[in-house]
Structure formats: structure tokens, C-alpha cells
Design an enzyme around this catalytic site. Sequence first.
Site, PDB file in Angstrom:
ATOM      1  N   GLU A  28     -10.170   5.612   3.059  1.00 55.67           N
ATOM      2  CA  GLU A  28     -10.727   4.701   3.413  1.00 55.67           C
ATOM      3  C   GLU A  28      -9.920   3.540   3.935  1.00 55.67           C
ATOM      4  O   GLU A  28      -8.793   3.337   3.014  1.00 55.67           O
ATOM      5  CB  GLU A  28     -11.746   4.177   2.617  1.00 55.67           C
ATOM      6  N   LYS A  75       0.823  -1.364  -0.206  1.00 53.14           N
ATOM      7  CA  LYS A  75      -0.114  -0.011  -0.073  1.00 53.14           C
ATOM      8  C   LYS A  75       0.922   1.333  -0.063  1.00 53.14           C
ATOM      9  O   LYS A  75       0.278   2.368  -0.421  1.00 53.14           O
ATOM     10  CB  LYS A  75      -0.893   0.027   1.163  1.00 53.14           C
ATOM     11  N   SER A 103       1.433  -9.567  -0.730  1.00 54.10           N
ATOM     12  CA  SER A 103       1.275  -8.036  -0.859  1.00 54.10           C
ATOM     13  C   SER A 103       1.585  -7.539   0.593  1.00 54.10           C
ATOM     14  O   SER A 103       1.605  -6.413   0.787  1.00 54.10           O
ATOM     15  CB  SER A 103       0.045  -7.935  -1.101  1.00 54.10           C
TER      16      SER A 103
END
Lengths: 267, 393
Positions: free
Chosen positions: B110, B88, B377
Site C-alpha cells: 500500500e 522507506k 525522513s
Amino acid sequence: MSTDRIALAFGGLRERGEKGLIPFVTAGYPDLETTERLVLGMAESGADLIELGVPFSDPLADGPVIQHASQIALTRGTNLARILELVARLRKRTAIPLVLMSYYNPILSYGPETLIAKAAGVGIDGLIIPDLPVEEAGDILALSDTLGVALIPLVAPTSGARRIAFIAERARGFVYCVSLTGVTGSGGRYSDQLTTMLDTVRAHTDLPAAIGFGIAEPGQARNLAPRADALIVGSAFVKRITEAGVNQAVAAAQELVQSLKRALAEK
Amino acid sequence: MFPNENGYYGAYGGRYVPETLMSALEELQAAYRDARADQRFLDQFDDYLRHYVGRPSPLYFAANLTRHAGGARIFLKREDLNHTGAHKINNTLGQGLLARRMGKRRLIAETGAGQHGVATATVAALLGFDCTVFMGAEDIRRQAQNVFRMRLLGTEVVEVEAGSKTLKDAMNEAIRYWVTNVEQTYYLIGSVAGPHPYPQIVRDFQSVIGRETRRQVVEATGRPPDCVVACVGGGSNAMGIYSGFLADRDVRLVGVEAGGLGLDTGRHAATLSKGRPGVLHGSLSYLLQDDDGQVVPVHSISAGLDYPGVGPELSHLKDTGRVLFTTADDADALDAFMLLARTEGILPALESAHAVAVAVRTAGSMPSSSTIVVNLSGRGDKDVETVAREVRQ
């Protein structure tokens, strides 16, 4: 032509030198039977046009009051098919212009062409789709024009002159002018841009301009009246209906219609 | 090259938002176009990726996992080793720099699992923004550690009680806040979802994963891999790694959606496997919805995959058949979590564990001369409590 009802309503207002009141109620809140009585009652008390909200699971442009009403309406099985049946019943008893306000996905899911054809057939006069900006609305606008339903666009204080001109030129019925940057029911801090926005709208279309979002009190209605052809009041009606309960809902809504209309008539 | 000028990937994408946001999206698109053409901006981004995030992230040959699966050689792209523990941060850094360039003072975001929230809070601290993150009450319960991390970083976490109290509802609330405060606020979307140009911006900032992976695999094996596997919630890690291989027609791309309690139970988050096209959160894409077009509640053990929508480019890649989508359910993900922990000493995020599960399943049917890359990830520290609870039951 069904769009005539909107034009006739605004024409009548103009002739009488009056400002219009457009109440919004969520269809199916607290239930569809009450919605039917509410529409008839509000029409009788002097509402000039009524917006029927189609409940959606994720109403991005709405504040907590309409979110809650939508959720209740959905749990009671409200959907577009039942709302169209409701409108068919209403049309036998009232000539007030009825405008459907729906997020895009329920319309997309129903099939835009079928929906708009059926809406025209039962006597819906206009369509407001708060998450369908003009850039995405080409096909829907063509369908609405063909089938005789007015696709009513929104302009916002953030739109700017170029977008407002673009939107106004594609407007049908009237132009929905959002009074503030925010969601529905957020309290009355009108944008500094409101006057500029209205002037720009009027420079690009002869259609009526209605102001909505955040209007709850007769005092606000009185202040805004000189600038608009009509005011749209939503959350305040839904809130009033909630507070009154099913049995008193119609009386409470009628009382709010009358007090807002009185305020609109004051000089 | 997608998207087209209107933000469409084939039939999907676009801008389905309230009029109030349209000017902000136009402004963002112009600012992004400008930034992408500015070498100083790109250098600055690269510099942060290298020295702050720790890129390039390693490509690790998982020998023990390969032996266990008995087939293709399995490589892990170690996005879990990035600063803040997931992919991210690639995107939040890029968008943070873009927001600063646009003169914004406040970031909002969010978050589902909290990884995007933490990555946004981190960038806010680094670059000096005020920051508010919207998170569903259910996710706050599931991911308490990440909530605390965000608060330590100086971010305000707003608990969202509406609807299913998960990622979808957090995004609704973030959009409502943005509508209200659009002039001062930069909305930092964490996935390749949302209105144009977000799916493009997020993909581009995440494409560093795919570029590195391709180079690293070729270095390690002399050629591109046979198969690339990634989990898909909104799809940012998937688009990030796929973007390096879309042009390699022989590389099989696999997307793994959350099968939840099973596709037949209705309690899953397998948007591309079970949904149909619809509009949510600003774009037209596959969507889990009922017959009336109402968005349905979804379920996954992993908060980051617990989302009824998916990025528009992935919808397009499904329709064209370029990416094959399959599912791993909650139990598969838990098994893969344990397996990777025991064989390789790596705790994967439950999101990434879905991809590991399918990679192990697939590797077994492939020859030992072939290679699979899994996008790992994120790391699993945030999920330790969830896993402990599930294992006890």
C-alpha cells in the site's frame, strides 16, 4: 438458553435429512425497516438461520457488494444500538436463529461485555467476528459462554490441520468453513483444500459445518450440499436486494431462498 | 524487549485478521526469526544498505536553521539522501530479501505519499519480483510524480476508489488482494502497523536510522542528544530513530502528528493526540473513530501522514510517557518547508516538515548548549506541486 435455537435448527434439519440455508443481509441496507421485513420474509420462505451483518467502515474480508451495502447502511445511521432494537422487535415475531456478524472494532467500541449481554437479552443466538482469530478471542469466548451466545469461528482453506483442530475445539454453534481464499462474493473457485478442511473439522467436533463465501447460484448449492450441514449465502442476497429495489426486496430475497432451498433438496 | 510472543507491546498489537491470513503470518514470523539469526542474511542486508541505499546517511548540523530558531543546536538525520529519497527503502530492502528467502514471486504494497510504493517498486526491480502497489485515487492525484516513477520501475499501480481514497483505503484493498492471493504473494507493509510480526519487522529494519544517529551525534557533540523529533503517520521513521534512544532515559523523544486544519476542526490525522484504542488493519492501537467504532475520515496536507491509525508500539510509548506527542498543522508544515528551503537549501518532504516545525519551535526554548535531532525522513520533490498550489491560494 439462546444457543438452543441454533442446535434446534440443525437438529431439525438432521432429522428431516435436509441441508440448511443461512442467508446473510447487511443490517440497515437499504434501511433497517426493510431489514426487518427481509428477515421475517426469508424466515417464512424456509431460511434456517439468518446472519445479520453489522456495517463497518473498513470491511477487510468483504468484496465490493457488501462493502457498498455497509457504506449505505452507515450513511443511514445504522449502529449496534439500533440493530439490537431491531432484533428485539424481530424476536417477538420469529423464532429463527439470528447470528450477528460484526468486525471487532464496533464491538470493542461498544464494550464487549455490555454488547454480548444485551445481544443475549434481545435474542441474538450467535456472534461471528471475521477479524478475531481464536488466538485473540479468549475473553470474548469466555463472555459469550457465560452469557449464552455462541461464538462461531471461521476456518479457512489455508488454516492447515493444526489450526483447524485448535479452532474446532473452541467452536460454538457451528463452524463457518470458508470455501475459498478470497473475500466475500468472489465467484465460486472453491479451494482444492475444501474436502480436507471439512474432514479435519469433522474429525475434531460434532458441531455442524456450514460452508460460505462465493456461493450465489442454485447449481453451486446443489454441488456443495452433500459436503455441508448448511450453506451461507451473502453477497448474492445483497445483490438481489439492490437490483430489486426497496419495494420488491423482500419478494426477491424470498425467491432466492426458495430456489436455493430447492437446489439443496435435490439429490 | 517488545513485542511479547503474541505480538503485544503492552496492551497494543496482536493479530486481528481474517483466519485466511493467520497461517501466512505464522509462516512470516518463522521465516523472520530464522533470517534474523542468519549472519549471511544480515550481511547481505548491510551490504545493500551501504552500496545501494548509500548508508550511512549523513547527520548534518543545520547552522542556519539553528541561528533562525535561536536555541538548541539542530541536527538533521538525512534520510532524504537515501536512494529513492526517503527512509522507506531501508524496510523494503529488508523485507524484499526476506520475501526472496521465503520463495515468494510477487510483492504487493500500500502507499500513501508514494514513497513506500516507489521504494517497494525499486526493490521489486532490483530483486526480480512482480509488483503491485495499491494507492488511493486522491493520493494518485496529489502524488502524480511518484505514480509515474513506480510505473517506470515496472510496477502495476492499482487506483483505489473506495472510502476516502487515501492510505487507509489503499491498505484495505492490499489486504483484500492478499487474502485472495496469499499463497503466492508477499505483502510488504510500509509502516510499523498491521498484524504481528509486521510492526516488529519494520521497526527492526528501520532501526539502522537510530543506531547510526546515536553514533553520529556522539561523534559530533560527545554525548547523546537532548531531544529527538520525528513525524508520525503510521510511525516507521519515528520508531526507526527512537529505537536508538529508548534506553537513554534522558533523551526526550517527541512525535509530531498531523494537525491538518486544526485539532478543533476534526480535519486532522492526530491519532495519538485525539484517538482512542481500536482495531484497524490487523492490530489494536490508537485509532481515530466515532462513538460507534467506525473509522473517521482524516486529513493532512501530507499524504504520508493522512492515516487514522498508528503503530502499536507507539501507542504503548504514549501510554508509558516515554514519547511525547504533539502536532503541527498544515500551515506549520508549509512554513517549515519554506523555512528549510530558504535557510538550508533543503526541500523536505511535507511529512518531515511537520517534524522540522516542532523542532524549530522547541529549539527556541532550549539552551544553545543543547542538541535536537530531527529525522528528515524524506525529500520534498514529490510535494513541489502541492506546495505551489497552496502558496498560490
